[in-house]
Enzyme design. Sequence first.
Site, PDB file in Angstrom:
ATOM      1  N   ALA A  54      26.149 -32.714  22.207  1.00 48.70           N
ATOM      2  CA  ALA A  54      25.708 -34.102  22.133  1.00 48.70           C
ATOM      3  C   ALA A  54      26.580 -34.823  21.118  1.00 48.70           C
ATOM      4  O   ALA A  54      26.503 -34.557  19.920  1.00 48.70           O
ATOM      5  CB  ALA A  54      24.235 -34.170  21.721  1.00 48.70           C
ATOM      6  N   SER A  70      27.623 -38.164  19.321  1.00 45.77           N
ATOM      7  CA  SER A  70      27.159 -39.510  19.003  1.00 45.77           C
ATOM      8  C   SER A  70      28.303 -40.479  18.761  1.00 45.77           C
ATOM      9  O   SER A  70      28.121 -41.694  18.820  1.00 45.77           O
ATOM     10  CB  SER A  70      26.273 -39.469  17.756  1.00 45.77           C
ATOM     11  OG  SER A  70      27.053 -39.098  16.617  1.00 45.77           O
ATOM     12  N   GLY A  71      29.490 -39.950  18.473  1.00 48.51           N
ATOM     13  CA  GLY A  71      30.613 -40.803  18.088  1.00 48.51           C
ATOM     14  C   GLY A  71      30.905 -40.720  16.612  1.00 48.51           C
ATOM     15  O   GLY A  71      31.827 -41.361  16.115  1.00 48.51           O
ATOM     16  N   GLY A  72      30.130 -39.902  15.885  1.00 43.77           N
ATOM     17  CA  GLY A  72      30.327 -39.721  14.459  1.00 43.77           C
ATOM     18  C   GLY A  72      31.091 -38.448  14.145  1.00 43.77           C
ATOM     19  O   GLY A  72      31.385 -37.630  15.021  1.00 43.77           O
ATOM     20  N   VAL A  73      31.385 -38.263  12.864  1.00 45.31           N
ATOM     21  CA  VAL A  73      32.172 -37.120  12.434  1.00 45.31           C
ATOM     22  C   VAL A  73      31.415 -35.809  12.591  1.00 45.31           C
ATOM     23  O   VAL A  73      31.990 -34.779  12.965  1.00 45.31           O
ATOM     24  CB  VAL A  73      32.644 -37.313  10.964  1.00 45.31           C
ATOM     25  CG1 VAL A  73      31.462 -37.450  10.020  1.00 45.31           C
ATOM     26  CG2 VAL A  73      33.550 -36.167  10.527  1.00 45.31           C
ATOM     27  N   CYS A 111      13.127 -39.681  18.506  1.00 44.33           N
ATOM     28  CA  CYS A 111      14.327 -39.560  19.336  1.00 44.33           C
ATOM     29  C   CYS A 111      14.730 -38.098  19.485  1.00 44.33           C
ATOM     30  O   CYS A 111      15.095 -37.653  20.570  1.00 44.33           O
ATOM     31  CB  CYS A 111      15.463 -40.381  18.739  1.00 44.33           C
ATOM     32  SG  CYS A 111      16.968 -40.417  19.749  1.00 44.33           S
ATOM     33  N   GLY A 146      25.248 -32.224  15.743  1.00 45.31           N
ATOM     34  CA  GLY A 146      25.809 -32.282  14.394  1.00 45.31           C
ATOM     35  C   GLY A 146      24.764 -32.389  13.307  1.00 45.31           C
ATOM     36  O   GLY A 146      25.060 -32.811  12.183  1.00 45.31           O
ATOM     37  N   CYS A 159      18.539 -48.032  15.141  1.00 47.96           N
ATOM     38  CA  CYS A 159      19.629 -48.451  16.028  1.00 47.96           C
ATOM     39  C   CYS A 159      19.218 -49.561  16.980  1.00 47.96           C
ATOM     40  O   CYS A 159      20.065 -50.343  17.412  1.00 47.96           O
ATOM     41  CB  CYS A 159      20.158 -47.255  16.807  1.00 47.96           C
ATOM     42  SG  CYS A 159      18.995 -46.584  18.028  1.00 47.96           S
TER      43      CYS A 159
END
Length: 357
Positions: free
Chosen positions: A6, A8-11, A101, A125, A197
């Site tokens: 999964a 998320s677009g983060g580090v 979530c 992550g 969010c």
Amino acid sequence: MKLIAAMSGGVDSAVAAARAVEAGHDVIGVHLALSSNPQKYRSGARGCCTIEDSHDARRAADVIGIPFYIWDMAEEFHDGVVEDFLAEYAAGRTPNPCLRCNEKIKFAAVLDRARAMGFDGVVTGHYARTQISDSRKTLHRAVDHSKDQSYVLSVLTVEQIEGAIFPLGDTTKVDIRKEAEARGLAVAQKPDSHDICFVPSGDNAGWLRDRLGSEVGPIVDQDGVKIGEHKGAYTYTIGQRKGLGLTVPTADGSPRFVLKIEPVSNTVVVGAREDLAVSTMRGERAVWCGPAVTAQLQRGFVQVRAHGAALPCSYFFDGTLLTALLDEPLLGLATGQAMVIYDGDRVVGSATICETE
């Protein structure tokens, strides 16, 4: 193993996916689209489910060398997280949408879909660890306690923990960023996501007023005497001191705090700081991350905020409610929050606070 990462677009999720590949697993990256209209959600580094984030996730997947897909989870997210958030505030409680979530989306809908497609589990992550105990995985705190996310993962069932992979639990955030840079991931220094969010402005109270209305009601003291007015009882939280707009000061000038929110009568009750002290809490909808808690009184720790301290307590479960008896009183505890029980660094389970004394 065949795993879904999964992303998320983060580090954090990018490094988690890279570590899973490095460990020899067959991995595909998936970004969750949580809104049919992403412009309604937070943009830039403050969010976790925006168009920018999906692009960052795709670029990270390209660098890692894994297939990448976007899954539409907008309907599930709206029903399971956004609607729950509104309903809880309308009932005078203070919910935690990130916890919902994890429960409803990342480790229910996603894991169910992954297993239906023949995958063995989901990589995320999150900063948490799992260990094998009596041939079964148990959930534990991360090594980096400042980033530990076991609190928001405490809603996972034993079956969901079996399918969850947390590659970052043994590493600090500083080292994760260094590793991301060494791997050539562009998100290495991307700021962490925070705030809710699906509230674009960051103004939670204003967002709630737009959807639940702004019916004016009384603010009263513990004797029922009106000392002010509010513009929506649900926009207040237990323990709040600032922004009350009271018209009648206390005799000694001491501040007042929100003690109770009564949605049926549309009333906010305020009082002295010492009246916020809670020594007993009870929670409903209990979830066990390992062996179920019984009616026998046990010793452990309870945590009631994502980044709060775990407090020593005794606890038991009567078959309906999980009860924690604190060694020392806690100030400003709101119903609707999660109470998470720990045995050392192991997560015992959690429940949603419904009563305090």
